[in-house]
Design a protein around this motif. Structure first.
Motif, short mmCIF file in Angstrom:
data_model
loop_
_atom_site.label_atom_id
_atom_site.label_comp_id
_atom_site.label_asym_id
_atom_site.label_seq_id
_atom_site.Cartn_x
_atom_site.Cartn_y
_atom_site.Cartn_z
N ASP A 70 0.83 -1.22 0.00
CA ASP A 70 0.00 0.00 0.00
C ASP A 70 0.86 1.26 0.00
O ASP A 70 0.54 2.24 -0.67
CB ASP A 70 -0.94 0.02 1.21
CG ASP A 70 -2.01 -1.06 1.12
OD1 ASP A 70 -2.34 -1.48 -0.01
OD2 ASP A 70 -2.51 -1.48 2.19
N LYS A 73 2.24 1.68 -3.53
CA LYS A 73 1.18 2.17 -4.43
C LYS A 73 0.99 3.68 -4.28
O LYS A 73 0.87 4.41 -5.25
CB LYS A 73 -0.15 1.46 -4.14
CG LYS A 73 -0.34 0.18 -4.84
CD LYS A 73 -1.75 -0.31 -4.57
CE LYS A 73 -2.00 -1.62 -5.24
NZ LYS A 73 -3.36 -2.12 -4.96
N GLU A 76 4.03 5.63 -5.71
CA GLU A 76 4.00 5.71 -7.17
C GLU A 76 2.89 6.63 -7.66
O GLU A 76 3.05 7.32 -8.66
CB GLU A 76 3.88 4.31 -7.77
CG GLU A 76 5.15 3.50 -7.59
CD GLU A 76 5.09 2.13 -8.22
OE1 GLU A 76 3.97 1.66 -8.54
OE2 GLU A 76 6.16 1.52 -8.38
N ARG A 77 1.77 6.66 -6.94
CA ARG A 77 0.69 7.59 -7.31
C ARG A 77 1.18 9.03 -7.17
O ARG A 77 0.95 9.87 -8.05
CB ARG A 77 -0.53 7.35 -6.42
CG ARG A 77 -1.76 8.16 -6.83
CD ARG A 77 -2.91 7.93 -5.86
NE ARG A 77 -2.72 8.69 -4.64
CZ ARG A 77 -3.00 10.00 -4.51
NH1 ARG A 77 -3.47 10.69 -5.53
NH2 ARG A 77 -2.82 10.62 -3.36
#
Length: 117
Positions: A70, A73, A76-77
């Motif tokens: 998480d 993620k 990278e977002r």
């Protein structure tokens, strides 16, 4: 928790202090998700292999991370949303290497050879 290496390139016209602030934002995202940063390397302004978004150079930053999926993620977002980051790559590794990266070793050797001339 897994081990990751993340490399990102900040556009060439960004100042060194701005590159450090982008790195601090990435570090805070990982820490917010319960991860930790074991190594941060600012590899400096380097030539790109090919032009990216009309840029021929970029500031390279390497992060060694211990994080969960998480956290990666979200990291990278944030990289995708940041207009200053022109490329990034995050890979999962078996173990983290605390020695200087190959890029930093090459920089060190280049500096020594220039000093000897």
């Amino acid at each position: 928790m897994n081990f990751y290496e993340a490399v990102f390139i900040v556009r060439q016209d960004a100042s060194s202090s701005h590159v450090e602030s982008v790195a601090q934002e990435a570090i805070s995202v990982i820490k917010d998700f319960g991860g930790e940063i074991t190594k941060t390397e600012f590899c400096g302004l380097r030539n790109l292999a090919y032009p990216i978004s009309k840029s021929k150079r970029g500031h390279y930053v390497l992060l060694n991370l211990v994080a969960n999926a998480d956290g990666i993620k979200e990291l990278e977002r944030k990289f995708r949303l940041n207009e200053d980051i022109i490329r990034f790559l995050t890979i999962k590794v078996e173990k983290l290497d605390n020695n200087p990266s190959a890029l930093m070793k090459r920089n060190f050797k280049d500096n020594i050879s220039q000093d000897q001339e």
